[in-house]
Design a protein around this motif. Structure first.
Motif, PDB file in Angstrom:
ATOM      1  N   ALA A 130       0.817  -1.220   0.000  1.00  0.00           N
ATOM      2  CA  ALA A 130       0.000   0.000   0.000  1.00  0.00           C
ATOM      3  C   ALA A 130       0.847   1.265   0.000  1.00  0.00           C
ATOM      4  N   ASP A 131       2.076   1.171   0.518  1.00  0.00           N
ATOM      5  CA  ASP A 131       2.950   2.344   0.572  1.00  0.00           C
ATOM      6  C   ASP A 131       3.960   2.383  -0.565  1.00  0.00           C
ATOM      7  N   ALA A 132       3.779   1.533  -1.571  1.00  0.00           N
ATOM      8  CA  ALA A 132       4.690   1.540  -2.721  1.00  0.00           C
ATOM      9  C   ALA A 132       4.503   2.832  -3.514  1.00  0.00           C
ATOM     10  N   SER A 133       5.012   2.875  -4.715  1.00  0.00           N
ATOM     11  CA  SER A 133       5.079   4.096  -5.524  1.00  0.00           C
ATOM     12  C   SER A 133       3.838   4.976  -5.437  1.00  0.00           C
ATOM     13  N   ASN A 134       2.645   4.364  -5.472  1.00  0.00           N
ATOM     14  CA  ASN A 134       1.380   5.091  -5.320  1.00  0.00           C
ATOM     15  C   ASN A 134       1.124   6.117  -6.416  1.00  0.00           C
ATOM     16  N   LYS A 135       1.733   5.908  -7.568  1.00  0.00           N
ATOM     17  CA  LYS A 135       1.474   6.773  -8.714  1.00  0.00           C
ATOM     18  C   LYS A 135       1.327   5.904  -9.950  1.00  0.00           C
ATOM     19  N   LEU A 136       0.364   6.263 -10.782  1.00  0.00           N
ATOM     20  CA  LEU A 136       0.145   5.554 -12.034  1.00  0.00           C
ATOM     21  C   LEU A 136       0.296   6.517 -13.202  1.00  0.00           C
ATOM     22  N   LEU A 137       0.462   5.941 -14.381  1.00  0.00           N
ATOM     23  CA  LEU A 137       0.512   6.711 -15.627  1.00  0.00           C
ATOM     24  C   LEU A 137       1.560   7.823 -15.566  1.00  0.00           C
ATOM     25  N   LYS A 138       2.757   7.448 -15.165  1.00  0.00           N
ATOM     26  CA  LYS A 138       3.838   8.428 -15.087  1.00  0.00           C
ATOM     27  C   LYS A 138       4.323   8.780 -16.492  1.00  0.00           C
ATOM     28  N   ALA A 139       4.475  10.061 -16.742  1.00  0.00           N
ATOM     29  CA  ALA A 139       4.950  10.540 -18.043  1.00  0.00           C
ATOM     30  C   ALA A 139       6.174  11.419 -17.832  1.00  0.00           C
ATOM     31  N   GLU A 140       7.324  10.917 -18.233  1.00  0.00           N
ATOM     32  CA  GLU A 140       8.563  11.694 -18.143  1.00  0.00           C
ATOM     33  C   GLU A 140       8.759  12.416 -19.474  1.00  0.00           C
ATOM     34  N   ILE A 141       8.270  13.635 -19.539  1.00  0.00           N
ATOM     35  CA  ILE A 141       8.262  14.393 -20.788  1.00  0.00           C
ATOM     36  C   ILE A 141       9.634  14.992 -21.080  1.00  0.00           C
ATOM     37  N   PHE A 142      10.242  15.558 -20.071  1.00  0.00           N
ATOM     38  CA  PHE A 142      11.558  16.174 -20.231  1.00  0.00           C
ATOM     39  C   PHE A 142      12.577  15.337 -19.473  1.00  0.00           C
ATOM     40  N   GLY A 143      13.478  14.729 -20.203  1.00  0.00           N
ATOM     41  CA  GLY A 143      14.440  13.835 -19.583  1.00  0.00           C
ATOM     42  C   GLY A 143      15.363  14.513 -18.593  1.00  0.00           C
ATOM     43  N   LEU A 145      -2.936  -3.464  -6.997  1.00  0.00           N
ATOM     44  CA  LEU A 145      -1.790  -4.159  -7.571  1.00  0.00           C
ATOM     45  C   LEU A 145      -1.046  -3.399  -8.664  1.00  0.00           C
ATOM     46  N   ALA A 146      -1.707  -2.484  -9.365  1.00  0.00           N
ATOM     47  CA  ALA A 146      -1.087  -1.888 -10.552  1.00  0.00           C
ATOM     48  C   ALA A 146       0.202  -1.146 -10.237  1.00  0.00           C
ATOM     49  N   HIS A 147       0.312  -0.569  -9.044  1.00  0.00           N
ATOM     50  CA  HIS A 147       1.482   0.238  -8.697  1.00  0.00           C
ATOM     51  C   HIS A 147       2.606  -0.583  -8.082  1.00  0.00           C
ATOM     52  N   THR A 148       2.388  -1.880  -7.887  1.00  0.00           N
ATOM     53  CA  THR A 148       3.370  -2.698  -7.184  1.00  0.00           C
ATOM     54  C   THR A 148       4.459  -3.179  -8.142  1.00  0.00           C
ATOM     55  N   GLU A 176       4.493  -5.573 -11.814  1.00  0.00           N
ATOM     56  CA  GLU A 176       3.159  -5.565 -12.410  1.00  0.00           C
ATOM     57  C   GLU A 176       3.129  -4.531 -13.534  1.00  0.00           C
ATOM     58  N   TRP A 177       2.404  -4.846 -14.598  1.00  0.00           N
ATOM     59  CA  TRP A 177       2.274  -3.927 -15.729  1.00  0.00           C
ATOM     60  C   TRP A 177       0.980  -3.149 -15.544  1.00  0.00           C
ATOM     61  N   GLU A 178       1.089  -1.888 -15.183  1.00  0.00           N
ATOM     62  CA  GLU A 178      -0.092  -1.108 -14.816  1.00  0.00           C
ATOM     63  C   GLU A 178      -1.098  -0.994 -15.952  1.00  0.00           C
ATOM     64  N   TRP A 179      -0.623  -1.004 -17.183  1.00  0.00           N
ATOM     65  CA  TRP A 179      -1.541  -0.879 -18.313  1.00  0.00           C
ATOM     66  C   TRP A 179      -2.598  -1.981 -18.311  1.00  0.00           C
ATOM     67  N   SER A 180      -2.215  -3.192 -17.918  1.00  0.00           N
ATOM     68  CA  SER A 180      -3.169  -4.304 -17.967  1.00  0.00           C
ATOM     69  C   SER A 180      -4.369  -4.026 -17.072  1.00  0.00           C
TER      70      SER A 180
END
Length: 219
Positions: A76-89, A161-164, A167-171
């Motif tokens: 429950a305390d893992a990344s806790n973010k989905l759909l991360k977009a790194e636009i500027f490297g 589960l998606a953020h763990t 696991e592939w969050e897209w699925s």
């Protein structure tokens, strides 16, 4: 002047169909494939957690369904973010993301305080819901109600589960989106048993029956 718009026909209430027979066939086929496909996804998950023990061991503390429930709590305390977009490297971390920390914490609290202490009967709720989704989506039977159940189950899986790791969050996200689409479309109106049931429910509704209106909504 007589309108040629098929929207004026009562039958059009059961779905928006293209005028071409080919396009109509493609539409129905695509909806059927998506609906049956969603149902089959849940079907594949019924067999590794069969009642009455749901593949749990050691007095319902390890293995099977119990493992994944505890895994959702532990992570429950893992990344806790989905759909991360790194636009500027050049920037550290993603510029865009969807925070779900509050949802993972609520989900973990619900599992820990409600589901796990009552797993002997709550396991039947989980297994039965997934079995219902399979039947509803594949038979086109109360398909909007089945899609609503699919939204709930898919959302719980995504949050838990998606953020763990590994696991592939897209699925999980795609399962939620497909369930939402099926809820809006009500696939049983295009194929399956709902096409047979809706005229009867409509007759009840037109006689002022609230039950008839509710049954129409869920088919």
């Amino acid at each position: 002047m007589t309108s040629k718009n098929p929207a004026g026909n009562r039958g059009s209430a059961d779905g928006i169909y293209p005028s071409s027979r080919l396009e109509r066939g493609l539409l129905v086929a695509a909806i059927a494939v998506a609906s049956i496909g969603l149902g089959y996804l849940f079907f594949t998950q019924l067999w590794w957690k069969l009642p009455p023990d749901f593949s749990c061991r050691d007095d319902f503390t390890r293995g099977g369904l119990c493992y994944f429930l505890q895994h959702s709590v532990d992570e429950a305390d893992a990344s806790n973010k989905l759909l991360k977009a790194e636009i500027f490297g050049s920037n550290p971390g993603p510029e865009l993301s969807v925070p779900i920390g509050w949802a993972t914490q609520l989900n973990a609290a619900f599992i820990e305080n409600v589901v796990q202490p009552n797993i002997r009967w709550f396991g039947y709720v989980i297994w039965g819901t997934e079995a219902w989704i399979f039947l509803s989506m594949c038979l086109g039977f109360f398909s909007r109600l089945g899609a609503l159940a699919a939204i709930g189950m898919s959302m719980q899986l995504m949050i838990g589960l998606a953020h763990t790791p590994n696991e592939w969050e897209w699925s999980y996200i795609l399962m939620v989106l497909l369930s939402v689409a099926m809820f809006g479309i009500a696939p049983g109106r295009y194929f399956g048993l709902d096409r047979l049931l809706r005229p009867r429910f409509r007759a009840l509704s037109e006689r002022g029956s609230r039950v008839g209106r509710l049954l129409l909504l869920f088919t």
